[in-house]
Design a protein around this motif. Structure first.
Motif, PDB file in Angstrom:
ATOM      1  N   ASN A 272      70.745  81.543  36.271  1.00 48.59           N
ATOM      2  CA  ASN A 272      71.477  82.783  35.995  1.00 48.59           C
ATOM      3  C   ASN A 272      71.424  83.791  37.147  1.00 48.59           C
ATOM      4  N   ALA A 273      70.744  83.454  38.268  1.00 45.97           N
ATOM      5  CA  ALA A 273      70.662  84.398  39.382  1.00 45.97           C
ATOM      6  C   ALA A 273      71.972  84.424  40.162  1.00 45.97           C
ATOM      7  N   VAL A 274      72.407  85.628  40.509  1.00 45.66           N
ATOM      8  CA  VAL A 274      73.597  85.836  41.344  1.00 45.66           C
ATOM      9  C   VAL A 274      73.100  86.456  42.645  1.00 45.66           C
ATOM     10  N   ASP A 275      73.345  85.754  43.752  1.00 48.22           N
ATOM     11  CA  ASP A 275      72.740  86.147  45.016  1.00 48.22           C
ATOM     12  C   ASP A 275      73.678  86.945  45.913  1.00 48.22           C
ATOM     13  N   ALA A 276      74.978  86.758  45.791  1.00 47.98           N
ATOM     14  CA  ALA A 276      75.939  87.412  46.689  1.00 47.98           C
ATOM     15  C   ALA A 276      76.571  88.632  46.034  1.00 47.98           C
ATOM     16  N   PHE A 277      75.813  89.325  45.191  1.00 44.94           N
ATOM     17  CA  PHE A 277      76.416  90.411  44.404  1.00 44.94           C
ATOM     18  C   PHE A 277      76.897  91.567  45.261  1.00 44.94           C
ATOM     19  N   GLU A 278      76.276  91.799  46.427  1.00 50.36           N
ATOM     20  CA  GLU A 278      76.698  92.914  47.279  1.00 50.36           C
ATOM     21  C   GLU A 278      78.176  92.785  47.656  1.00 50.36           C
ATOM     22  N   SER A 279      78.556  91.632  48.231  1.00 50.69           N
ATOM     23  CA  SER A 279      79.951  91.438  48.627  1.00 50.69           C
ATOM     24  C   SER A 279      80.869  91.330  47.420  1.00 50.69           C
ATOM     25  N   GLY A 412      71.363  84.069  50.912  1.00 53.75           N
ATOM     26  CA  GLY A 412      71.562  82.871  50.108  1.00 53.75           C
ATOM     27  C   GLY A 412      70.520  82.692  49.014  1.00 53.75           C
ATOM     28  N   VAL A 413      70.547  81.510  48.411  1.00 58.36           N
ATOM     29  CA  VAL A 413      69.782  81.268  47.188  1.00 58.36           C
ATOM     30  C   VAL A 413      68.292  81.100  47.433  1.00 58.36           C
ATOM     31  N   THR A 414      67.883  80.832  48.677  1.00 55.53           N
ATOM     32  CA  THR A 414      66.450  80.631  48.932  1.00 55.53           C
ATOM     33  C   THR A 414      65.787  81.870  49.506  1.00 55.53           C
ATOM     34  N   ALA A 415      66.480  83.002  49.508  1.00 58.80           N
ATOM     35  CA  ALA A 415      65.938  84.228  50.111  1.00 58.80           C
ATOM     36  C   ALA A 415      64.855  84.828  49.220  1.00 58.80           C
ATOM     37  N   ARG A 416      63.621  84.710  49.663  1.00 60.17           N
ATOM     38  CA  ARG A 416      62.486  85.310  48.965  1.00 60.17           C
ATOM     39  C   ARG A 416      61.611  85.961  50.020  1.00 60.17           C
ATOM     40  N   VAL A 417      61.492  87.263  49.965  1.00 60.38           N
ATOM     41  CA  VAL A 417      60.875  87.996  51.070  1.00 60.38           C
ATOM     42  C   VAL A 417      59.931  89.065  50.557  1.00 60.38           C
ATOM     43  N   HIS A 418      59.167  89.624  51.507  1.00 58.77           N
ATOM     44  CA  HIS A 418      58.456  90.876  51.249  1.00 58.77           C
ATOM     45  C   HIS A 418      58.981  91.920  52.213  1.00 58.77           C
ATOM     46  N   ALA A 419      59.199  93.124  51.702  1.00 57.16           N
ATOM     47  CA  ALA A 419      59.548  94.275  52.525  1.00 57.16           C
ATOM     48  C   ALA A 419      58.785  95.477  51.984  1.00 57.16           C
ATOM     49  N   ASN A 420      58.348  96.342  52.881  1.00 63.77           N
ATOM     50  CA  ASN A 420      57.632  97.550  52.455  1.00 63.77           C
ATOM     51  C   ASN A 420      58.645  98.568  51.939  1.00 63.77           C
ATOM     52  N   ARG A 421      59.069  98.353  50.687  1.00 63.75           N
ATOM     53  CA  ARG A 421      60.140  99.160  50.114  1.00 63.75           C
ATOM     54  C   ARG A 421      59.615 100.312  49.269  1.00 63.75           C
ATOM     55  N   GLY A 422      58.299 100.523  49.266  1.00 66.15           N
ATOM     56  CA  GLY A 422      57.790 101.682  48.544  1.00 66.15           C
ATOM     57  C   GLY A 422      58.266 102.971  49.180  1.00 66.15           C
ATOM     58  N   ALA A 423      57.994 103.109  50.479  1.00 71.56           N
ATOM     59  CA  ALA A 423      58.444 104.286  51.220  1.00 71.56           C
ATOM     60  C   ALA A 423      59.611 103.968  52.140  1.00 71.56           C
ATOM     61  N   ASN A 424      59.949 102.669  52.269  1.00 76.84           N
ATOM     62  CA  ASN A 424      61.076 102.243  53.106  1.00 76.84           C
ATOM     63  C   ASN A 424      60.916 102.689  54.554  1.00 76.84           C
ATOM     64  N   GLY A 425      59.686 102.782  55.033  1.00 77.04           N
ATOM     65  CA  GLY A 425      59.466 103.262  56.387  1.00 77.04           C
ATOM     66  C   GLY A 425      59.691 102.199  57.440  1.00 77.04           C
ATOM     67  N   ILE A 426      59.829 102.652  58.682  1.00 76.42           N
ATOM     68  CA  ILE A 426      59.999 101.736  59.803  1.00 76.42           C
ATOM     69  C   ILE A 426      58.664 101.164  60.239  1.00 76.42           C
ATOM     70  N   ASP A 427      57.565 101.850  59.904  1.00 73.79           N
ATOM     71  CA  ASP A 427      56.283 101.495  60.484  1.00 73.79           C
ATOM     72  C   ASP A 427      55.594 100.363  59.734  1.00 73.79           C
ATOM     73  N   GLY A 428      54.779  99.615  60.487  1.00 74.23           N
ATOM     74  CA  GLY A 428      53.873  98.654  59.880  1.00 74.23           C
ATOM     75  C   GLY A 428      54.443  97.309  59.513  1.00 74.23           C
TER      76      GLY A 428
END
Length: 567
Positions: A272-279, A412-428
């Motif tokens: 049920n996952a939809v991966d290209a929802f942005e476009s 795509g469908v295998t995109a599984r990542v970590h991003a520091n999205r708490g503060a969305n900062g450039i650092d670290g």
């Protein structure tokens, strides 16, 4: 007077004590420092801590030695305090806090960005800052600042510990347990003042006590979910939700609703996952025809502004599940609830709601894949890095500007990542990736040139660590994300470049090579794939043009729109 303390030391300067008594007093002080820190470390190990990050300095000597002398711990010495803190954040993403320590003074301030990120993202972290004793505070003593409540509300708990030679040793283990238990919900700041001498002999440790009790967690107020029972619903899945992804998938399948899956959610490629929802949602005809009647959001909101605007236009109630703290950036949450609260919903029933989403998603994904098959570009680099990391069961850490968006939109469908999205900062970004790599296994990094240069101190001694870090740097000579914003067209080119484009003219390959790393520039997807297959630490630079990149993104969104408009 306790076994390790003498109550008059703080009020009578040791230089006024007779020489033989002064040696005894100083010996007691040094031994108390050593024994206190050995006790704290022993208790943290009993609780499950396995990693410590030490930023070198003098005042933290008692704790640094206590950490280094325990074989159960992996101690990572990191020169730069800001880097050290993000390394600790990366180590803590699996739920077990690392101990992070430094000397007194401005060293402690440099921990702050990572503490903020950990606080907003509920990442466990034990921040143990060394400090001067009370009699040296506020009198102009060197390397002394006000460290009390230094990190404000970013930490779950702050404690200014008593100086060890004045403390009751019976309280050291309970203190360590409270620090560990509270750090389960985010960073904790333990301020540790030490008197000189900082070296001493470890005495008998206080006896171990029972295991730490879990810290009570406040539950979000549940809303009456049946009030929002609709057929046309969607599940928006973001990162750091604290919710089992399998439970989200089971709910989506039962309700017959699509999961608009952020790559930080761990749900890309799930049923049920939809991966290209942005476009897909940029194509207004599809977006309007598939406006939801109710939205269930799990964890944080994805990066996509298109998605948040689509939800706002629909005027659908948002039911928020999980996530660190209160997650309501658009102020449209109708109720905070658990997955159990949603079991009463009937869902789409026998309607073609999910089938219509799946049909459109398949077309969108095919259009994106075809467009990114051969040419080297920022979106194709993102997709290639996703494929490389997933093919070896590696982790992918991405920066919070264009890389997270390119992975979200085109990964795509295998995109599984970590991003520091708490503060969305450039650092670290680099430092967080190093922390992840220190746990073992390959870690891939997709990062822009500004973020890479900003965190370049993470490269210090990297070649000497057991860290398989494979870095891809998109070098578009500045802040590429700003070219997508109104500033790019509203300002003159000169003013835009001065304030937002900000070209840096840094030779990033030379910068990485100066740290002894394998670094090079590639100019084809084939070369990139070959580089990504090589164990790290490696740095691979890809050159991009910011203006051309904006045009390419428009072309990709147009290709998806064309695919969706075909009957």
């Amino acid at each position: 007077m306790t076994r390790y303390g003498v109550g008059y030391v703080s009020s009578v300067p040791t230089k006024r004590i007779r020489p033989h008594l002064r040696r005894i007093v100083l010996g007691v002080i040094g031994d108390a420092n050593a024994t206190c820190c050995a006790t704290l470390v022993d208790e943290w190990i009993r609780c499950g801590v396995r990693h410590a990050v030490v930023a070198p300095g003098s005042r933290s000597t008692p704790l640094a030695i206590a950490l280094a002398e325990r074989d159960e711990l992996q101690v990572h010495v990191v020169h730069d305090e800001r880097v050290a803190a993000f390394v600790a954040l990366g180590l803590g993403l699996d739920g077990i806090p690392a101990v992070l320590t430094c000397t007194s003074g401005t060293a402690t301030v440099n921990f702050h960005p990572a503490v903020v990120e950990a606080g907003l993202s509920n990442v466990p972290m034990i921040v143990a800052t060394a400090d001067r004793p009370p009699e040296l505070r506020g009198v102009g003593a060197p390397q002394t600042i006000d460290q009390l409540e230094l990190y404000g509300r970013s930490v779950r708990w702050f404690h200014d510990a008593p100086v060890p030679d004045e403390a009751d040793p019976a309280g050291w283990r309970p203190l360590a347990q409270r620090v560990f238990s509270t750090a389960d919900a985010g960073p904790v700041h333990l301020n540790l003042p030490f008197r000189e001498p900082l070296l001493g002999t470890v005495g008998e440790l206080p006896e171990p006590i029972g295991p730490p009790l879990p810290v009570p967690r406040g539950m979000a107020a549940s809303g009456p979910a049946t009030e929002y029972d609709r057929q046309r619903g969607v599940i928006v899945a973001g990162g750091r939700s604290g919710v089992d992804p399998d439970d989200v998938v089971a709910l989506a399948e039962r309700l017959g609703w699509p999961i608009l899956a952020d790559p930080c959610s761990g749900l890309r490629g799930a049923a049920n996952a939809v991966d290209a929802f942005e476009s897909m949602l940029r194509y207004r005809e599809f977006a309007d025809a598939h406006a939801p009647e109710v939205v269930v959001r799990v964890g944080r909101a994805p990066a996509s502004k298109t998605l948040s605007q689509w939800i706002a236009r629909s005027d659908a109630p948002v039911l928020q599940v999980g996530g660190p703290g209160v997650v309501d950036p658009d102020r449209n949450v109708a109720a905070f609830c658990s997955l159990d609260d949603l079991q009463a919903l009937a869902g789409a029933g026998n309607t073609p709601w999910m089938a219509r989403w799946r049909h459109a998603a398949d077309r969108a994904e095919a259009a994106i894949a075809a467009a990114l098959e051969t040419e080297l570009s920022e979106p194709s680099v993102a997709r290639a890095t996703v494929v490389a990391s997933s093919s070896v069961d590696g982790e992918l850490v991405v920066s919070s500007s264009m890389p997270i968006r390119d992975v979200e939109w085109f990964g795509g469908v295998t995109a599984r990542v970590h991003a520091n999205r708490g503060a969305n900062g450039i650092d670290g970004v680099m430092s967080t990736a190093v922390g992840r790599a220190l746990l073992g296994g390959p870690v891939f990094v997709l990062i822009g040139d500004i973020a890479f240069a900003h965190d370049s101190n993470a490269l210090l001694a990297l070649r000497h660590r057991r860290a398989d870090v494979r870095v891809v740097v998109i070098d578009n000579a500045g802040g590429g994300i700003f070219n997508f914003l109104p500033q790019a067209t509203a300002l003159s080119t000169e003013r835009f470049e001065q304030l937002f484009g900000t070209p840096h003219d840094t030779d990033l390959v030379a910068l990485a090579s100066a740290h002894g790393l394998d670094a090079t520039t590639v100019d084809s997807l084939e070369q990139l794939r070959e580089r990504l297959a090589v164990s790290g630490p490696t740095v691979t630079r890809v050159v991009s043009d910011r203006v051309e990149n904006v045009a390419l993104h428009d072309e990709l969104h147009a290709a998806v729109a064309a695919a969706l408009s075909t009957r």
